[in-house]
Write an enzyme that holds these catalytic residues in place. Structure first.
Site, PDB file in Angstrom:
ATOM      1  N   LYS A  78      36.826 -36.800   7.465  1.00  0.00           N
ATOM      2  CA  LYS A  78      35.863 -35.878   8.059  1.00  0.00           C
ATOM      3  C   LYS A  78      35.491 -34.820   7.013  1.00  0.00           C
ATOM      4  O   LYS A  78      36.346 -34.385   6.230  1.00  0.00           O
ATOM      5  CB  LYS A  78      36.490 -35.207   9.292  1.00  0.00           C
ATOM      6  CG  LYS A  78      35.535 -34.305  10.067  1.00  0.00           C
ATOM      7  CD  LYS A  78      36.212 -33.684  11.291  1.00  0.00           C
ATOM      8  CE  LYS A  78      35.239 -32.839  12.093  1.00  0.00           C
ATOM      9  NZ  LYS A  78      35.885 -32.209  13.265  1.00  0.00           N
ATOM     10  N   SER A 153      33.393 -32.508  17.722  1.00  0.00           N
ATOM     11  CA  SER A 153      32.688 -32.441  16.459  1.00  0.00           C
ATOM     12  C   SER A 153      32.960 -33.632  15.538  1.00  0.00           C
ATOM     13  O   SER A 153      32.173 -33.893  14.625  1.00  0.00           O
ATOM     14  CB  SER A 153      33.078 -31.153  15.737  1.00  0.00           C
ATOM     15  OG  SER A 153      34.429 -31.200  15.332  1.00  0.00           O
ATOM     16  N   SER A 177      37.745 -31.782  19.669  1.00  0.00           N
ATOM     17  CA  SER A 177      36.876 -32.426  18.676  1.00  0.00           C
ATOM     18  C   SER A 177      37.376 -33.775  18.162  1.00  0.00           C
ATOM     19  O   SER A 177      36.647 -34.451  17.435  1.00  0.00           O
ATOM     20  CB  SER A 177      36.668 -31.489  17.475  1.00  0.00           C
ATOM     21  OG  SER A 177      35.667 -30.553  17.772  1.00  0.00           O
TER      22      SER A 177
END
Lengths: 494, 498
Positions: A78, A153, A177
């Site tokens: 990420k 997210s 997230s």
């Protein structure tokens, strides 16, 4: 070996060990898929020469006699984790093209275990969002349903694992997230105990909540990678000084006698029937496997969202102050003076959601409001954590839905921040308490949502990841939801 | 003419930033050494790059605890680091990590002696409110960049202990109030260097005082205070406080009101000028730093440090007066630094108990005299003195037992300083400096001098004491400086029937 990408990590690991495939060959398979599926927009930075060099290094380590379950296996990170060899942007214009002089601990540990980095993954800007619509570099598509958001997210992480563009992806969870996008994309997501993985090198959003974790196809895959990823890090003062753990140790543990707490409050009026049905069915599966279901109550859990939207913006408003255009990142052109430079650099560099949260956070920390908001929120946060501890005297794990609904459509909630914030209703309480938690695929929605996955949430007590992963693995031995691959990305897509 | 400021009481509280003597910064591993190339000592943490985290330097905590113990404060078993949020280019994170609601050192006091001009010294005790740990900011460099500013982050993250007093200086005399503030600051400076927790270098900014000054009619309510910054020497501090108190008094007496503000002292113009008023006071939005756990200090850690606490200057001054019968001046001088006190005690110990108070006084005299002068002209610290305490003791012993006189002793000292021999006895022998105490030999010399100087003898008999000294000088000259002066005196007086 035409469909390596649908194999489990354990299977790929065995192939690497048996030298049926090299790390370089495996990396090429994924690089080719990443290139072919660029439209998914899951990756923000791909550098095949870097990936292949890392893969060649892994092969060289194996040639020198080194072994290890993760040696040569690919991983994608990420974009919240900083990396030396790929840009680290947090999906923000503020950090466009930013190259970190060091790797995040999580990245470093996985590289140390021999994992090969495929690239950096899209997400909501600075990890703020629940739909991935807040990325400065465009949203990520949900591989199951192009009209649905992938969640956020960590939407890039969930989408690329669902689409088999990476066998495993790192992710971060502040209020949900990891779990919410895992649920929306039908993959396995785990957020370990706060303090178990290091935050060094994670671009901070809300420091007291930010936790590194993983998206994988299965709990078993997660257990292997998590064992390498987590451990004490003296560079992170909130890292807990405990020995490294083997999270695969309880995978085969039977479910007999396991007490699963089912919180009443997670099955209230807000829960969509198409989510409740598969979650209830999953609970029945556990019962059939020998577990006992225990009715529990977390009365303050519903206060999680207001508490979270005080604490997280407060911390974020301070954490994001370093982006001032002085030392790195976006700097406004032709500033008239210092104040103008800082103001415009920030106004231009941050997207709407970080701006909104910085404003909220600045407000709740202001003189005269601090006690009413921040102090009160911290008090309720403690209350929620205490309720979990009381619940864990009566059960070993807590289970329930991850989200109230299946993945919503693009643009559906973008105009209404509060309804977007509600997406994390069931995940926020565990985050506030710092508890380890997972999302497991347990079915799909109904009618028009038949291609939108549903997630089952497990929550364990602090440092009880191994037992949670064991229970997840037992469920996945009994079901095949996690093996489902969205159309166009499976074995046929080779 | 009335004394300036007459009829007003000046109230002062002080805040001092003391740079702690750790090798690395408070939250990063970068060096704290002064004077490196700009930004050469800024680590990724000091630069606040994305993803970095602070880790507390335990050495800074130990120094704070030592300070707390030395001033009799409470060491908080649990204290909290907070973020003080504001934007400034030399503040890389956009916040400073400091302690706000719960500081590590709470309470305590510091006592000092104040010596007013032409007055008797008196004791003054100032209560401390707190001392807390925090990080320093970097520096903005406004010259040399053609309209731009440069940022040097070498200092960013340097550990500071901010020591805050109660407004305990309350004196109806402007000069005296400033004097008390300076006495406190000097005492504090001595204490932190004594403890070794700071190098105390004021030029390099290791010891920075801010003074909160207000004025009121005696017995009246506290006035509005102004904070004066940039007091980087004791002299400036004295001047700035006097100036600021008189400014406030003038302002009120001419019908104005004091506005709460921060003022900067300009030593070149001897004035303070406004930096910012309370109206532009920033809202720092303090909150506990979630990157750092609360600082927990166990009682056994405090006790382990208490054992390490050296004898403090105040206690040592009292002990020197008591044990050696030394006066206030000597005691103060010997305890200026811990190194000088150690030199003194080591020399006295080497001299041995037989020398007694006379020996101690003699050591004090040498340290204030030839040794201080030699160190001064060589720009050396006493720890680097070429003449060791054992060597000095060996020299003093020979003066005390009459082997050499003072004049010869100074010659021996100079030779020891130059490294010509390792001990006084060797030099005394080699140079034949042993003083002549043989009364037969001295009598002969005295008689010869009397015979050769009838004029001086006559003058002495006519009552001129100076003439006697001239005769003593002549005998000393005859002996090439080796005659025992006391004996010569005695013999001359006997012969001249004086």
């Amino acid at each position: 070996m035409s469909a390596l990408h649908v194999e489990s990590l354990a299977a790929l690991s065995r192939r690497l060990a048996a030298r049926e495939v090299s790390a370089v060959e495996l990396a090429r398979v994924y690089l080719e898929r990443i290139e072919r599926h660029r439209a998914l927009n899951g990756y923000l930075d791909v550098r095949p020469e870097v990936t292949l060099a890392q893969a060649a290094a892994a092969d060289a380590r194996r040639a020198r006699g080194e072994t290890g379950p993760l040696l040569g296996l690919p991983v994608a990170h990420k974009d919240i984790f900083v990396t030396r060899e790929f840009a680290s942007t947090a999906a923000s214009r503020m950090l466009e093209g930013y190259m970190s002089p060091f790797d995040a601990t999580v990245v470093e540990r996985l590289a140390g275990a021999g994992m090969v980095t495929l690239g950096k993954l899209n997400c909501d800007e600075f990890a703020m969002g629940s739909s991935n619509e807040n990325s400065a570099y465009g949203p990520v598509a949900n591989p199951w349903d192009a009209a649905a958001v992938p969640g956020g997210s960590s939407g890039g992480s969930s989408a690329v694992v669902a689409a088999r563009l990476a066998p495993v992806a790192t992710a971060t969870d502040t209020g949900g997230s990891i779990r919410e996008p895992a649920a929306f994309c039908g993959v396995t997501g785990i957020k370990p105990t706060y303090g178990r993985p290091s935050r060094w090198g994670m671009i901070a959003f809300a420091s007291s909540l930010d936790t590194a974790g993983l998206m994988t196809v299965s709990a078993e895959d997660a257990a292997w990678v998590l064992s390498a990823m987590c451990g004490f890090d003296p560079r992170d003062s909130t890292s807990v000084d405990r020995p490294d753990e083997d999270y695969t140790r309880d995978l085969q543990r039977p479910m007999d006698g396991l007490r699963i707490g089912v919180p009443r409050e997670f099955f209230g009026a807000g829960l969509a029937a198409e989510v409740e049905r598969p979650v209830r069915a999953a609970l029945e599966t556990y019962r059939a496997l020998g577990a006992t279901l225990v009715d529990i109550s977390l009365p303050s859990a519903e206060l999680g969202i207001p508490v979270y939207y005080v604490v997280a913006p407060a911390e974020c408003s301070s954490n994001l102050s370093r982006f001032d255009g002085v030392r790195y990142g976006h700097r406004a052109k032709d500033p008239v003076d210092l104040l103008d430079m800082i103001k415009r650099s920030r106004a231009e560099g941050f997207g709407p959601e970080p701006r909104r949260r910085i404003l909220v956070g600045t407000y709740v920390l202001s003189h005269g409001y601090y006690d009413a908001y921040y102090i009160k929120a911290q008090q309720v946060r403690r209350l929620i954590a205490e309720e979990f501890q009381r619940a864990f005297t009566r059960c070993d794990l807590i289970a329930g839905p991850v989200t109230t609904t299946v993945a919503f459509g693009f643009g559906e909630k973008a105009a209404d921040p509060v309804s977007m914030y509600m997406a994390d209703l069931y995940t926020i309480p565990g985050s506030l308490a710092g508890l380890p938690s997972m999302s497991l695929p347990c079915g799909f929605g109904e009618g028009a949502h038949a291609m939108r996955p549903v997630g089952l949430q497990l929550i364990a007590n602090h440092f009880d990841e191994a037992r949670m992963l064991g229970a997840a693995h037992q469920y996945q031995l009994a079901t095949d939801w996690h093996r489902r691959v969205p159309a166009g990305f499976g074995a046929e897509d080779a | 003419m009335a004394v300036p400021g007459a009829g007003w009481e000046v109230v002062i509280g002080l805040e001092t930033h003391v740079q702690l003597s750790t090798a690395s910064k408070i939250f990063s591993g970068a060096s704290t050494a002064f004077g490196a190339e700009p930004n050469a000592q800024a680590s990724v943490v000091d630069l606040a790059l994305p993803g970095v985290l602070p880790v507390l330097n335990r050495g800074a905590v130990e120094r704070a605890i030592l300070f707390g113990l030395a001033v009799g404060a409470t060491i908080a078993p649990r204290s909290v680091f907070a973020r003080k949020n504001y934007f400034y280019p030399d503040l890389p994170k956009g916040y400073q990590i400091s302690q706000y609601e719960i500081p590590v050192v709470q309470g305590g006091s510091l006592s000092t002696w104040v010596t007013p001009r032409g007055g008797e010294p008196y004791a003054k005790t100032v209560r401390l409110t707190r001392a807390h740990l925090e990080e320093d900011a970097g520096k903005s460099l406004h010259e040399d960049f053609a309209g731009l500013s440069g940022i040097d982050l070498n200092r960013a993250g340097t550990p500071l202990l901010e020591i805050v007093t109660e407004p305990d200086i309350q004196v109806a005399d402007v000069e005296r109030a400033a004097l008390e503030a300076v006495a406190y600051a000097r005492e504090l400076h001595q204490l932190v260097t004594w403890l070794g927790i700071s190098d105390g270098n004021m030029q390099e900014g290791s010891f920075r005082c801010d003074a909160n000054v207000s004025v009121r009619r005696p017995g009246g309510p506290l006035g509005t205070r102004c904070e004066i910054k940039n007091l980087n020497s004791f002299r400036f501090m004295q001047q700035a406080i006097v100036h600021e108190a008189l400014r406030q008094i003038d302002l009120i007496e001419s019908g104005g009101t004091v506005v709460q503000e921060t003022r900067l002292y300009d030593p070149d113009r001897d004035e303070t000028r406004s930096m910012r008023s309370k109206e532009d006071a920033m809202d720092y939005r303090y909150f506990p730093d979630p990157d750092l756990l609360p600082l927990e200090i166990a009682p056994d850690q405090v006790e382990a440090l208490r054992v390490k606490l050296p004898e403090l200057p105040g206690a040592m001054r009292e002990r020197f007066a008591r044990e050696y019968g030394l006066g206030d001046y000597d005691c103060a001088l010997l305890t200026t630094t811990r190194a000088s006190a150690q030199y003194f005690t080591a020399t006295v110990a080497a001299l041995g108990a037989v020398a007694g108070d006379r020996g101690a006084k003699s050591v004090a005299n040498w340290m204030a005299g030839d040794l201080a002068a030699a160190l001064n002209s060589a720009q050396r610290d006493i720890v680097d003195s070429p003449v060791s305490p054992v060597q000095l003791a060996g020299l003093i012993a020979r003066v005390l037992d009459g082997t050499i006189n003072q004049k010869a002793a100074r010659e021996v000292f100079a030779a020891l300083w130059a490294g010509e021999a390792s001990d006084a006895d060797a030099l005394i022998e080699a140079r034949g400096l042993r003083q002549i105490s043989d009364s037969g030999a001295l009598e002969a010399m005295v008689d010869a001098v009397i015979a050769a100087n009838p004029k001086s003898v006559e003058e002495f008999r006519a009552g001129k004491e100076k003439a006697f000294n001239a005769l003593v000088g002549q005998v000393m000259k005859q002996s090439r400086g080796k005659a025992n002066p006391a004996q010569v005196n005695e013999l001359l007086r006997a012969r001249l029937g004086g």
